[in-house]
Design a protein around this motif. Structure first.
Motif, short mmCIF file in Angstrom:
data_model
loop_
_atom_site.label_atom_id
_atom_site.label_comp_id
_atom_site.label_asym_id
_atom_site.label_seq_id
_atom_site.Cartn_x
_atom_site.Cartn_y
_atom_site.Cartn_z
N ALA A 175 3.63 -11.39 7.25
CA ALA A 175 2.53 -10.25 7.43
C ALA A 175 3.77 -9.40 7.28
N VAL A 176 4.65 -9.15 8.59
CA VAL A 176 5.12 -7.91 8.17
C VAL A 176 5.75 -7.15 6.74
N LEU A 177 5.84 -7.98 6.04
CA LEU A 177 7.06 -7.56 4.69
C LEU A 177 6.09 -6.98 4.47
N VAL A 178 4.86 -7.27 4.01
CA VAL A 178 3.83 -6.69 3.59
C VAL A 178 2.93 -5.81 3.73
N LEU A 179 3.73 -5.67 5.15
CA LEU A 179 2.77 -4.38 5.49
C LEU A 179 3.95 -2.93 5.72
N LEU A 180 5.38 -3.64 4.80
CA LEU A 180 6.39 -2.42 4.81
C LEU A 180 5.70 -1.89 3.47
N THR A 181 4.28 -0.65 3.34
CA THR A 181 4.41 -0.36 1.99
C THR A 181 3.92 1.15 1.97
N LYS A 182 4.20 1.44 1.29
CA LYS A 182 3.49 3.51 1.06
C LYS A 182 2.57 3.71 1.80
N GLU A 183 1.61 2.83 1.73
CA GLU A 183 0.20 3.20 2.26
C GLU A 183 -0.27 3.03 4.04
N ASN A 184 1.06 2.41 4.58
CA ASN A 184 1.47 2.63 5.98
C ASN A 184 2.64 3.19 6.16
N PHE A 185 3.74 3.75 5.49
CA PHE A 185 4.84 4.70 6.19
C PHE A 185 4.78 6.18 4.92
N SER A 186 4.46 6.03 4.28
CA SER A 186 4.37 7.18 2.91
C SER A 186 5.72 6.53 2.67
N SER A 187 6.36 7.49 1.54
CA SER A 187 8.27 7.44 1.44
C SER A 187 8.71 8.07 1.25
N PRO A 188 10.19 8.80 0.99
CA PRO A 188 10.84 10.15 1.17
C PRO A 188 10.42 10.79 0.14
N ALA A 189 10.08 9.90 -0.71
CA ALA A 189 9.42 11.10 -2.61
C ALA A 189 8.43 11.85 -1.97
N GLU A 190 7.47 10.39 -1.44
CA GLU A 190 6.39 11.13 -1.56
C GLU A 190 5.98 12.58 -0.37
N ASN A 191 6.75 11.85 0.86
CA ASN A 191 6.41 13.16 2.30
C ASN A 191 7.49 12.22 3.10
N MET A 192 8.69 13.18 2.86
CA MET A 192 9.90 13.14 3.76
C MET A 192 8.79 13.49 5.13
N TRP A 193 8.77 13.98 5.85
CA TRP A 193 8.01 14.30 7.06
C TRP A 193 8.03 13.02 7.56
N GLN A 194 6.51 12.26 7.11
CA GLN A 194 5.94 11.75 7.22
C GLN A 194 6.09 9.92 7.36
N PHE A 195 6.96 10.57 6.45
CA PHE A 195 7.99 8.68 5.83
C PHE A 195 8.79 8.36 7.46
N CYS A 196 9.52 9.43 7.60
CA CYS A 196 10.57 9.34 9.42
C CYS A 196 9.83 9.26 10.56
N ILE A 197 8.89 9.40 10.64
CA ILE A 197 8.04 9.62 11.69
C ILE A 197 7.33 8.58 11.93
N SER A 198 6.96 7.81 10.56
CA SER A 198 6.45 6.78 10.38
C SER A 198 7.40 5.67 11.15
N VAL A 199 8.73 5.51 10.51
CA VAL A 199 9.81 4.94 10.92
C VAL A 199 10.82 5.18 12.52
N PHE A 200 10.27 6.35 12.55
CA PHE A 200 10.54 6.40 14.16
C PHE A 200 9.69 6.02 14.83
N LEU A 201 8.27 5.49 14.66
CA LEU A 201 7.05 5.15 15.70
C LEU A 201 7.19 3.55 15.06
N ALA A 202 7.72 2.44 14.08
CA ALA A 202 7.87 1.60 14.41
C ALA A 202 8.78 1.69 14.75
#
Lengths: 180, 191
Positions: free
Chosen positions: B134-161
């Motif tokens: 379930a954790v692996l399946v949820l590691l998606t762009k929808e939940n975390f964004s991606s470095p290419a798409e939005n670096m700011w959101q991606f870093c914050i998401s990883v930090f929050l996780a």
């Protein structure tokens, strides 16, 4: 209020229903914390067994959980109280959304909140993974098994239902015919 | 009779809905949109979006929503729509009651049986694998964004996780408090 287990169970599951975002698995860390750690209604082993049962049965995962725990606490009336608790927040919130604000999903505030919540939900599901490892008797020598299960589901796309059934049948045959 | 039909359809979905919320959504689509035309395709898409962005189990959210909209679409008043929600939600939950209570009754007799014990000993690590999946399946762009798409959101998401994991696992912060904190962080950082 402490003495009334129906009310306590109802309120606990109301809280779980209200704070579960993103469905089934997101609820696991909350239930584990409330039911196993806090109220000690189930031990870790039974919690794991309940997870495999709920997964193998049809229906809404969260509801199966609440019925099982309610029944274990106080029989049918207990399961009705806990199931009402888990269903009620969804029911009320969805009705309000359906009746009053359909444009809800476009709201910028909601969107920002969800961008913060979603990564946390993923991390919260990882917590019981680690916490329950010991109760599941996972050791360095058998850690390949849960890893294989995870890969089969997440990478190969096999439904968890089939995995549970396959493991149960395999263990049944082993326990019945091979284990002296 | 619409309400009887609603009950029957959602009872069936509750009875055969193996595999949780998303599997149920596809059954609901098959019954409510394709077979009965109670909802349009775009109303169904609304259900999916709303079920995912409101609290509660997806199966319950979608039954409640579909019950309401189906009845209102047929020309009934909103009050009857509420009755429709109640019918659909009760119907989807009822099979769970019957099955879980049945399983518990059977288990009572066999719980201490050595074969049952072997089965549960094998199932427990498998369930941990399920959670990991379930954790692996949820590691998606929808939940975390991606470095290419939005670096700011991606870093914050990883930090929050990472913060949510460390907070609940090591510091025993209650998951609900953790969710509220991350909601607040989301509001501050992404609005």
């Amino acid at each position: 209020m402490k003495s009334n287990i129906y009310l306590q169970g109802f309120l606990t599951f109301l809280k779980i229903g209200l704070f579960t975002i993103g469905g089934g698995y997101a609820m696991i860390p909350l239930i584990e914390r409330e039911v196993v750690d806090r109220h000690r209604w189930l031990d870790k082993e039974e919690f794991l067994d309940l997870m495999s049962l709920s997964q193998a049965l049809p229906g809404v995962f969260a509801v199966n959980f609440s019925i099982y725990i309610g029944q274990r606490l106080r029989g049918l009336r207990g399961s009705l109280a806990l199931a009402a608790g888990i269903v009620l927040p969804s029911f009320v919130i969805i009705l309000l959304v359906a009746m009053f604000f359909m444009a809800f999903a476009d709201n910028r505030v909601i969107e920002a909140v969800f961008k913060g919540v979603r990564p946390a939900v993923v991390a919260l599901i990882a917590v019981p993974c680690v916490k329950l490892g010991k109760a599941a008797r996972i050791t360095p020598s058998n850690v390949w098994f849960p890893l294989l299960v995870a890969v089969a589901i997440a990478v190969a796309g096999i439904s968890p239902v089939y995995i549970i059934i396959a493991v149960a049948v395999g263990a049944y045959i082993y326990g019945r015919y091979f284990k002296d | 009779m619409l309400f009887l039909e609603l009950f029957y359809v959602f009872f069936k979905i509750g009875l055969f809905g193996f595999g949780g919320g998303y599997a149920m959504l596809s059954m609901i689509q098959g019954e409510v949109v394709t077979a009965h035309h109670w909802l349009t395709t775009s109303q169904f898409a609304d259900i999916v979006a709303i079920s995912q962005s409101t609290p509660g189990p997806i199966g319950i959210n979608s039954a409640t929503y579909a019950g309401y909209v189906s009845v209102v679409n047929e020309g009934y008043s909103p009050l009857m729509g509420v009755v429709g929600s109640l019918v659909a939600t009760t119907a989807v939950v009822l099979p769970s009651f019957l099955l879980v209570l049945l399983v518990l009754k059977v288990l009572k007799h066999y719980r201490e049986h050595p074969v049952t014990k072997t089965m549960f000993l094998a199932l427990r690590p498998a369930v941990v694998g399920l959670l990991l999946a379930a954790v692996l399946v949820l590691l998606t762009k929808e939940n975390f964004s991606s470095p290419a798409e939005n670096m700011w959101q991606f870093c914050i998401s990883v930090f929050l996780a990472v913060a949510a994991f460390v907070g609940t696992f090591f510091f025993k912060i209650h998951p609900i408090r953790m969710l509220l904190l991350s909601a607040f962080a989301g509001l501050l950082l992404f609005y």
